[in-house]
Design a protein around this motif. Structure first.
Motif, short mmCIF file in Angstrom:
data_model
loop_
_atom_site.label_atom_id
_atom_site.label_comp_id
_atom_site.label_asym_id
_atom_site.label_seq_id
_atom_site.Cartn_x
_atom_site.Cartn_y
_atom_site.Cartn_z
N TYR A 118 0.82 -1.21 0.00
CA TYR A 118 0.00 0.00 0.00
C TYR A 118 0.85 1.27 0.00
CZ TYR A 118 -4.27 -2.64 1.15
OH TYR A 118 -5.34 -3.49 1.14
N CYS A 119 1.98 1.23 0.72
CA CYS A 119 2.79 2.44 0.92
C CYS A 119 3.94 2.55 -0.07
CB CYS A 119 3.33 2.47 2.34
SG CYS A 119 2.04 2.54 3.61
N GLY A 120 4.14 1.52 -0.88
CA GLY A 120 5.22 1.58 -1.87
C GLY A 120 6.60 1.48 -1.24
N THR A 121 6.71 0.79 -0.10
CA THR A 121 8.01 0.60 0.54
C THR A 121 8.50 -0.83 0.31
OG1 THR A 121 7.04 -0.09 2.64
CG2 THR A 121 7.42 2.26 2.34
N PHE A 122 9.75 -1.06 0.65
CA PHE A 122 10.31 -2.41 0.55
C PHE A 122 10.04 -3.15 1.86
CE2 PHE A 122 12.55 -0.07 -2.64
CZ PHE A 122 12.80 -0.99 -3.65
N ALA A 123 9.76 -4.43 1.76
CA ALA A 123 9.50 -5.22 2.96
C ALA A 123 10.00 -6.64 2.75
CB ALA A 123 8.01 -5.24 3.29
N MET A 124 10.22 -7.31 3.86
CA MET A 124 10.67 -8.70 3.81
C MET A 124 9.99 -9.48 4.93
SD MET A 124 14.55 -10.17 4.29
CE MET A 124 14.88 -11.93 4.40
N LYS A 125 9.27 -10.53 4.57
CA LYS A 125 8.70 -11.45 5.54
C LYS A 125 9.55 -12.70 5.48
CE LYS A 125 6.29 -14.72 5.57
NZ LYS A 125 6.55 -16.15 5.98
N PRO A 126 10.48 -12.88 6.42
CA PRO A 126 11.40 -14.03 6.34
C PRO A 126 10.66 -15.36 6.49
CG PRO A 126 12.19 -12.38 7.90
CD PRO A 126 10.78 -12.03 7.57
#
Length: 232
Positions: A21-29
């Motif tokens: 939604y926010c256009g950020t980078f994320a990582m769900k390990p």
């Protein structure tokens, strides 16, 4: 972006979805790659600590801090040698126009760069969105009720009404443990099936949200596209 790095916990989709939604980078390990010690657990089967950041390089910083090792060091791969699976998942009936456009645009860009893109359907054993949602809820609702039992006994008026209802309904639901056990057995089988699919591809792309973020602060959007990957 005002905060360069942040931690989050995904039970359903609380990392993947807000990042989209926010256009950020994320990582769900991978599940249990980071200890949840010191964190209030909602669902021992699903809760996974992950990261938000401004860039992939910043995600790497957090991965290093938490000593997350790669299975093996990635080798240089020519674009033409990459095989990519586009997986709509059984939840595709919930999709909105924004996600449809993003998936099609992604496939087109990758193909234009010589990457092999194949649309892949999950086996019939995965069932449909309703079946998978029932499996997920059987596990999450059961574990959430147990996780908040102590708080419910000591100060239930301080709990959100949805949590209170889970705890109170769990004590009345004689088959809750059986349903959870059957759901876990089903997911164990589905993981095996998916591992066989994943082994055939370099990369797998799937939707992260139904559509663009809903307007306002009262609706966080549906995690329907996320929970399948949280437990997989």
């Amino acid at each position: 972006m005002q905060i360069p790095l942040a931690l989050g916990v995904q039970t359903g989709g609380s990392i993947i979805r807000p990042a989209a939604y926010c256009g950020t980078f994320a990582m769900k390990p991978t599940y249990n790659a980071i200890s949840t010690s010191g964190q209030k657990i909602v669902s021992s089967t699903f809760d996974t600590i992950g990261f938000f950041a401004r860039s992939i390089a910043d995600l790497q910083l957090l991965a290093d801090v938490f000593s997350l090792p790669d299975d093996e060091h990635p080798e240089k791969v020519c674009l033409g040698d990459i095989s990519l699976a586009l997986v709509k998942t059984p939840m595709w009936s919930h999709v909105g126009p924004g996600t449809i456009h993003a998936m099609h645009k992604t496939a087109a860009i990758l193909q234009n760069h010589g990457i092999q893109v194949e649309e892949v359907s999950l086996p019939n054993e995965f069932g449909n969105a309703d079946i998978l949602t029932r499996l997920q809820n059987a596990i999450i609702d059961n574990e959430t009720a147990l996780a908040f039992h102590e708080e419910h006994c000591s100060h239930k008026d301080g709990l959100d009404v949805s949590i209170r209802n889970l705890v109170e309904n769990h004590s009345k639901h004689a088959d809750a443990e059986k349903e959870k056990r059957e759901a876990l057995e089903k997911y164990t089988h589905l993981r095996t099936l998916f591992d066989a699919i994943a082994a055939k591809y370099t990369v797998i792309i799937a939707p992260s949200a139904i559509d663009e973020a809903p307007v306002g602060l009262n609706d966080m959007g549906s995690p329907v596209f996320n929970t399948l990957w949280t437990v997989s």
